[in-house]
Design a protein around this motif. Structure first.
Motif, PDB file in Angstrom:
ATOM      1  N   VAL A 170       0.961  -1.330  -0.061  1.00  0.00           N
ATOM      2  CA  VAL A 170       0.029  -0.016   0.098  1.00  0.00           C
ATOM      3  C   VAL A 170       0.866   1.335  -0.042  1.00  0.00           C
ATOM      4  O   VAL A 170       0.676   2.225  -0.903  1.00  0.00           O
ATOM      5  CB  VAL A 170      -1.048  -0.060   1.208  1.00  0.00           C
ATOM      6  CG1 VAL A 170      -1.778   1.065   1.200  1.00  0.00           C
ATOM      7  CG2 VAL A 170      -1.905  -1.208   1.062  1.00  0.00           C
ATOM      8  N   TRP A 171       1.787   1.257   0.762  1.00  0.00           N
ATOM      9  CA  TRP A 171       2.692   2.581   0.869  1.00  0.00           C
ATOM     10  C   TRP A 171       3.614   2.354  -0.153  1.00  0.00           C
ATOM     11  O   TRP A 171       4.003   3.396  -0.784  1.00  0.00           O
ATOM     12  CB  TRP A 171       3.502   2.732   2.292  1.00  0.00           C
ATOM     13  CG  TRP A 171       4.644   1.620   2.589  1.00  0.00           C
ATOM     14  CD1 TRP A 171       4.320   0.544   3.474  1.00  0.00           C
ATOM     15  CD2 TRP A 171       6.053   1.733   2.157  1.00  0.00           C
ATOM     16  NE1 TRP A 171       5.672  -0.305   3.328  1.00  0.00           N
ATOM     17  CE2 TRP A 171       6.493   0.280   2.475  1.00  0.00           C
ATOM     18  CE3 TRP A 171       6.583   2.315   1.121  1.00  0.00           C
ATOM     19  CZ2 TRP A 171       7.775  -0.095   2.161  1.00  0.00           C
ATOM     20  CZ3 TRP A 171       7.803   2.040   0.742  1.00  0.00           C
ATOM     21  CH2 TRP A 171       8.446   1.040   1.439  1.00  0.00           C
ATOM     22  N   GLU A 172       4.077   1.189  -0.825  1.00  0.00           N
ATOM     23  CA  GLU A 172       4.854   1.180  -1.976  1.00  0.00           C
ATOM     24  C   GLU A 172       4.230   1.890  -3.224  1.00  0.00           C
ATOM     25  O   GLU A 172       4.645   2.625  -3.900  1.00  0.00           O
ATOM     26  CB  GLU A 172       5.152  -0.267  -2.429  1.00  0.00           C
ATOM     27  CG  GLU A 172       6.612  -0.520  -3.005  1.00  0.00           C
ATOM     28  CD  GLU A 172       6.621  -2.052  -2.839  1.00  0.00           C
ATOM     29  OE1 GLU A 172       7.732  -2.515  -2.161  1.00  0.00           O
ATOM     30  OE2 GLU A 172       6.243  -2.806  -3.789  1.00  0.00           O
ATOM     31  N   LEU A 173       2.803   1.643  -3.272  1.00  0.00           N
ATOM     32  CA  LEU A 173       2.120   2.108  -4.498  1.00  0.00           C
ATOM     33  C   LEU A 173       1.615   3.640  -4.106  1.00  0.00           C
ATOM     34  O   LEU A 173       1.764   4.278  -5.362  1.00  0.00           O
ATOM     35  CB  LEU A 173       0.676   1.488  -4.537  1.00  0.00           C
ATOM     36  CG  LEU A 173       0.867  -0.270  -4.877  1.00  0.00           C
ATOM     37  CD1 LEU A 173      -0.461  -0.901  -4.889  1.00  0.00           C
ATOM     38  CD2 LEU A 173       1.127  -0.026  -6.427  1.00  0.00           C
ATOM     39  N   LEU A 174       1.498   4.105  -2.904  1.00  0.00           N
ATOM     40  CA  LEU A 174       0.905   5.390  -2.779  1.00  0.00           C
ATOM     41  C   LEU A 174       1.709   6.515  -2.366  1.00  0.00           C
ATOM     42  O   LEU A 174       1.636   7.530  -2.454  1.00  0.00           O
ATOM     43  CB  LEU A 174      -0.590   5.317  -1.984  1.00  0.00           C
ATOM     44  CG  LEU A 174      -1.452   4.441  -2.325  1.00  0.00           C
ATOM     45  CD1 LEU A 174      -2.702   4.289  -1.559  1.00  0.00           C
ATOM     46  CD2 LEU A 174      -2.029   4.866  -3.913  1.00  0.00           C
ATOM     47  N   TRP A 175       2.573   5.917  -1.513  1.00  0.00           N
ATOM     48  CA  TRP A 175       3.463   6.958  -1.096  1.00  0.00           C
ATOM     49  C   TRP A 175       4.272   7.943  -2.196  1.00  0.00           C
ATOM     50  O   TRP A 175       4.112   9.106  -1.900  1.00  0.00           O
ATOM     51  CB  TRP A 175       4.577   6.180  -0.087  1.00  0.00           C
ATOM     52  CG  TRP A 175       5.839   6.966   0.368  1.00  0.00           C
ATOM     53  CD1 TRP A 175       5.884   8.268   0.783  1.00  0.00           C
ATOM     54  CD2 TRP A 175       7.184   6.605   0.342  1.00  0.00           C
ATOM     55  NE1 TRP A 175       7.087   8.700   1.175  1.00  0.00           N
ATOM     56  CE2 TRP A 175       7.975   7.713   0.905  1.00  0.00           C
ATOM     57  CE3 TRP A 175       7.828   5.281   0.117  1.00  0.00           C
ATOM     58  CZ2 TRP A 175       9.330   7.569   1.093  1.00  0.00           C
ATOM     59  CZ3 TRP A 175       9.145   5.284   0.115  1.00  0.00           C
ATOM     60  CH2 TRP A 175       9.871   6.227   0.803  1.00  0.00           C
ATOM     61  N   PRO A 176       4.883   7.142  -3.340  1.00  0.00           N
ATOM     62  CA  PRO A 176       5.585   7.965  -3.963  1.00  0.00           C
ATOM     63  C   PRO A 176       4.538   9.085  -4.674  1.00  0.00           C
ATOM     64  O   PRO A 176       4.854  10.089  -5.467  1.00  0.00           O
ATOM     65  CB  PRO A 176       6.199   7.143  -5.094  1.00  0.00           C
ATOM     66  CG  PRO A 176       5.401   5.816  -5.007  1.00  0.00           C
ATOM     67  CD  PRO A 176       4.996   5.737  -3.582  1.00  0.00           C
ATOM     68  N   LEU A 177       3.295   8.702  -5.084  1.00  0.00           N
ATOM     69  CA  LEU A 177       2.228   9.384  -5.830  1.00  0.00           C
ATOM     70  C   LEU A 177       1.610  10.689  -5.092  1.00  0.00           C
ATOM     71  O   LEU A 177       1.372  11.690  -5.553  1.00  0.00           O
ATOM     72  CB  LEU A 177       1.041   8.555  -6.209  1.00  0.00           C
ATOM     73  CG  LEU A 177       1.386   7.430  -7.195  1.00  0.00           C
ATOM     74  CD1 LEU A 177       0.282   6.887  -7.652  1.00  0.00           C
ATOM     75  CD2 LEU A 177       2.179   8.049  -8.566  1.00  0.00           C
ATOM     76  N   ILE A 178       1.657  10.619  -3.391  1.00  0.00           N
ATOM     77  CA  ILE A 178       1.488  11.639  -2.861  1.00  0.00           C
ATOM     78  C   ILE A 178       2.464  12.778  -2.701  1.00  0.00           C
ATOM     79  O   ILE A 178       2.616  13.756  -2.333  1.00  0.00           O
ATOM     80  CB  ILE A 178       0.656  11.403  -1.582  1.00  0.00           C
ATOM     81  CG1 ILE A 178       1.904  10.761  -0.504  1.00  0.00           C
ATOM     82  CG2 ILE A 178      -0.482  10.666  -1.513  1.00  0.00           C
ATOM     83  CD1 ILE A 178       1.395  10.873   0.931  1.00  0.00           C
TER      84      ILE A 178
END
Length: 226
Positions: free
Chosen positions: A192-200
């Motif tokens: 979850v953080w791997e997917l969304l962290w860079p996008l925010i």
């Protein structure tokens, strides 16, 4: 979604995703995920609704995750290569009536009322949908491995997800040229953080091939992938 959409507004033309040498901008990722959100709302999804994802690593994976969240629903990640019996049991437990998948898996009904192939042309509008989900609404549901018996579903709320992402951004700030490699199976919580962290954070997410091989031409050690 608000954090991602704020980043889209800041850098719509910046690269958000890289997969197999292809790139997708923040603006295009936003438009495609908005289409999914409108499709889902037309099918009756909203806060506390669960939408299953049965996808391999691809642009569609991020489009699906963001589309479900934009619809106000929660996503349930499933491995499309799992046996039918396991998938049917997990879908029955969640009550999800929509499965987002890819064309090569669409022949499998998954036992759901609606099966939507995300790599097929979409006709839904691309405008940003009104936000419906609140901090205490479910964001995603993941199942335990089931190694000690029947897999059990665990629900995570939006507030918990955002707390984790903001903590990651504070403790491990990404430099302007950093890229994050998505390599963890999305049926595991770490993804979850791997997917969304860079996008925010306004950075680039590099999606590994589904068998764990890095995207062609991208070497983590040489290109700042973290």
């Amino acid at each position: 979604n608000a954090a991602f959409e704020a980043q889209v507004d800041r850098t719509p033309h910046a690269t958000a995703l890289i997969y197999e040498g292809a790139q997708l901008s923040y603006g295009e990722l936003e438009r495609r995920s908005n289409q999914v959100a409108h499709q889902l709302r037309a099918l009756g999804t909203g806060p506390e609704s669960l939408v299953a994802l049965a996808l391999e690593r691809s642009f569609e994976l991020l489009v699906g995750v963001l589309g479900v969240l934009k619809a106000g629903a929660a996503y349930v990640p499933l491995d499309p290569r799992d046996p039918d019996e396991r998938l049917a049991g997990m879908l029955a437990d969640t009550g999800a009536h929509v499965v987002l998948t890819q064309s090569r898996f669409a022949a499998r009904t998954f036992g759901a009322a609606h099966v939507v192939a995300l790599d097929a042309p979409a006709l839904a509008q691309t405008t940003r949908p009104e936000a419906l989900a609140g901090p205490r609404n479910a964001a995603y549901v993941m199942f335990t491995s089931g190694s000690t018996g029947r897999p059990k579903a665990v629900v995570t709320e939006h507030r918990s997800l955002l707390n984790r992402l903001w903590w990651m951004d504070e403790q491990f700030p990404l430099a302007a040229d950093d890229r994050v490699l998505h390599k963890t199976p999305y049926t595991f919580d770490v993804s979850v953080w791997e997917l969304l962290w860079p996008l925010i954070a306004g950075r680039v997410l590099v999606i590994a091939r589904d068998l764990g091989v890095a995207v062609q031409g991208e070497q983590a050690a040489d290109h700042g992938v973290r």
